[in-house]
Design an enzyme around this catalytic site. Structure first.
Site, mmCIF file in Angstrom:
data_model
loop_
_atom_site.group_PDB
_atom_site.id
_atom_site.type_symbol
_atom_site.label_atom_id
_atom_site.label_comp_id
_atom_site.label_asym_id
_atom_site.label_seq_id
_atom_site.Cartn_x
_atom_site.Cartn_y
_atom_site.Cartn_z
ATOM 1 N N ARG A 52 0.860 -1.200 0.000
ATOM 2 C CA ARG A 52 0.000 0.000 0.000
ATOM 3 C C ARG A 52 0.891 1.243 0.000
ATOM 4 N NH1 ARG A 52 -1.441 1.628 4.741
ATOM 5 N NH2 ARG A 52 -2.236 -0.389 5.452
ATOM 6 N N TYR A 104 -17.414 17.630 -14.122
ATOM 7 C CA TYR A 104 -17.929 16.266 -14.253
ATOM 8 C C TYR A 104 -18.961 16.031 -13.134
ATOM 9 C CZ TYR A 104 -17.942 11.195 -13.594
ATOM 10 O OH TYR A 104 -18.330 9.895 -13.409
ATOM 11 N N ASP A 176 -8.290 20.224 -13.019
ATOM 12 C CA ASP A 176 -8.629 18.903 -13.547
ATOM 13 C C ASP A 176 -8.310 18.951 -15.040
ATOM 14 O OD1 ASP A 176 -9.823 16.666 -14.668
ATOM 15 O OD2 ASP A 176 -11.509 16.659 -13.268
ATOM 16 N N LYS A 201 -8.841 8.035 -18.759
ATOM 17 C CA LYS A 201 -9.136 8.680 -20.031
ATOM 18 C C LYS A 201 -7.885 8.728 -20.918
ATOM 19 C CE LYS A 201 -13.197 9.167 -18.170
ATOM 20 N NZ LYS A 201 -13.130 8.908 -16.779
HETATM 21 O O1 P1T Z 1 -14.108 7.942 -13.489
HETATM 22 P P1 P1T Z 1 -12.931 8.390 -12.691
HETATM 23 O O2 P1T Z 1 -11.645 7.785 -13.120
HETATM 24 O O3 P1T Z 1 -13.160 8.286 -11.201
HETATM 25 O O4 P1T Z 1 -12.733 9.963 -13.020
HETATM 26 C C1 P1T Z 1 -13.655 10.947 -12.654
HETATM 27 C C2 P1T Z 1 -13.555 12.144 -13.558
HETATM 28 C C3 P1T Z 1 -12.891 13.262 -13.127
HETATM 29 N N1 P1T Z 1 -12.769 14.377 -13.891
HETATM 30 C C4 P1T Z 1 -13.298 14.413 -15.141
HETATM 31 C C5 P1T Z 1 -13.157 15.651 -15.964
HETATM 32 C C6 P1T Z 1 -13.971 13.302 -15.652
HETATM 33 O O5 P1T Z 1 -14.468 13.380 -16.894
HETATM 34 C C7 P1T Z 1 -14.119 12.138 -14.846
HETATM 35 C C8 P1T Z 1 -14.863 10.947 -15.332
HETATM 36 N N2 P1T Z 1 -15.706 11.184 -16.428
HETATM 37 C C9 P1T Z 1 -16.489 10.264 -17.055
HETATM 38 C C10 P1T Z 1 -16.613 8.988 -16.650
HETATM 39 C C11 P1T Z 1 -17.241 10.764 -18.222
HETATM 40 O O6 P1T Z 1 -17.759 9.968 -19.023
HETATM 41 O O7 P1T Z 1 -17.323 11.995 -18.362
#
Ligand code: P1T
Length: 386
Positions: A52, A104, A176, A201
């Site tokens: 961890r 988001y 972000d 992403k």
């Molecule tokens: O899904 P995750 O890895 O926890 O990430 C969250 C997140 C944070 N910031 C932005 C700008 C994001 O687009 C996302 C996740 N977004 C999607 C799953 C989507 O389809 O927009």
């Protein structure tokens, strides 16, 4: 294999944090799928005690992403949301955060439904407007959290100006950078203090891993993030670290193609009679097209468009064949989605209306297929609208 300090972006992506495995010479950092490390004698070990706390695959990824974003250190988490949670843990009860209104949906949900229970306060404003940022800051404000371009309205915030405003009030600026990727913009170079990504992403880029990363510039933040990564424990596992490392090697060539395909598809949709409006920072009618030209390197692979009614949107979403109807973004394959009922369903309808997330809005994460095939697919789907 020593990376020179003046190495350019594509070289950094492939080599930063990567050393051949000292035991075997393996050129690719192995997946250290282990829970613990054997100590030579009490108190003597090789720097790794428990997985961890430290894992060599994670260390390699964190060094790689710190260099790619131009930060001092990076910390990998189990998801983008876990990364945002770790950043929020820099705050204390009673603190206030100013947040881009069109984040988001999951970011809004974490702040609004979870963190307000711990006496943190959030104000959501259009951070493309400097006057609104200024007027929302209170004596209790400690952090400015921006998303640029935003999800899914693709509004931009001027990062350098946001950093100046934040610092003049003693706040940290957090960006972000998920929608742009560090190929397109590097917020730390523009004055931000912390950058985060959903590595799910563009950084991973192949839609086969969920993860998050925080890249930090200030020593005090680095100390806390290292502590909280271990103390709260929402770490990214070694296989996912390995997948993201594989992804970042091709980030520059993937992003260059996302830029080309994004612009081509946006222009195609803008010229289509069944499309009311296309939102893409690379189109001259985007309200911040000029800022996009200076702040971004290319305009990215994300676009949104309006087809006039929910029925028309449903028709398009159900008729496409090559575009996959799915949440998420940033992979090599093209995804299409309906923000109002999918990614942003946790945003109250009246707020969605204010932000322009209408029921007739469709979002596309433009992949790197041959763009002519994408155009043909959309053309046949749009044709089916009455
Ligand atoms: O899904 P995750 O890895 O926890 O990430 C969250 C997140 C944070 N910031 C932005 C700008 C994001 O687009 C996302 C996740 N977004 C999607 C799953 C989507 O389809 O927009």
């Amino acid at each position: 294999m020593k990376l020179q300090p003046d190495a350019r972006f594509a070289t950094v992506c492939i080599h930063a944090g990567q050393e051949p495995d000292p035991g075997t010479g393996a050129i690719i950092t192995p997946i250290f799928q282990t829970a613990t490390y054997v100590q030579e004698e009490l108190g003597r070990h090789k720097g790794y005690e428990y997985a961890r706390t430290q894992n060599p695959t994670r260390t390699a990824l964190e060094a790689n992403l710190a260099a790619i974003e131009g930060g001092k250190a990076a910390f990998a988490f189990a998801s983008g949301m876990a990364a945002i949670g770790a950043i929020a843990s820099l705050l204390r009860a009673g603190d206030h955060m100013v947040v881009t209104d069109n984040t988001y949906g999951g970011t809004f949900r974490l702040f609004d439904k979870v963190l307000t229970r711990y006496s943190l306060d959030f104000s959501y404003v259009d951070t493309s407007r400097e006057d609104l940022i200024e007027s929302t800051i209170t004596p209790r404000t400690r952090m400015l959290f921006i998303e640029t371009p935003t999800n899914p309205i693709l509004r931009l915030t001027d990062i350098a100006r946001a950093a100046e405003i934040a610092h003049s009030h003693g706040l940290r600026l957090v960006v972000d950078n998920t929608f742009a990727s560090p190929y397109i913009q590097r917020p730390l170079d523009l004055g931000a203090d912390l950058v985060m990504h959903s590595t799910t992403k563009y950084l991973n880029g192949h839609s086969d891993s969920v993860g998050g990363i925080v890249i930090a510039a200030r020593d005090e933040d680095i100390e806390w993030l290292r502590f909280v990564q271990n103390a709260a424990g929402a770490i990214l596992g070694p296989f996912d670290c390995w997948l993201v490392l594989r992804g970042t090697k091709t980030l520059p060539i993937r992003m260059a193609q996302h830029n080309i395909n994004g612009l081509a598809l946006a222009q195609f949709l803008a010229a289509h009679s069944k499309v009311r409006r296309v939102i893409y920072p690379g189109l001259p009618d985007h309200p911040q097209h000029e800022l996009a030209r200076t702040q971004m390197r290319g305009f990215g692979g994300m676009l949104s468009f309006d087809v006039g009614s929910f029925e028309a949107a449903r028709t398009v979403l159900n008729r496409v064949r090559l575009h996959a109807l799915a949440e998420s973004l940033g992979g090599v394959e093209t995804l299409i989605s309906h923000p109002a009922t999918m990614t942003h369903s946790s945003v109250p309808p009246e707020d969605r209306a204010k932000l322009g997330i209408t029921d007739s809005l469709i979002r596309i994460s433009v992949g790197i297929e041959d763009v002519e095939d994408l155009k043909a697919d959309l053309a046949q789907a749009l044709e089916a609208i009455d």
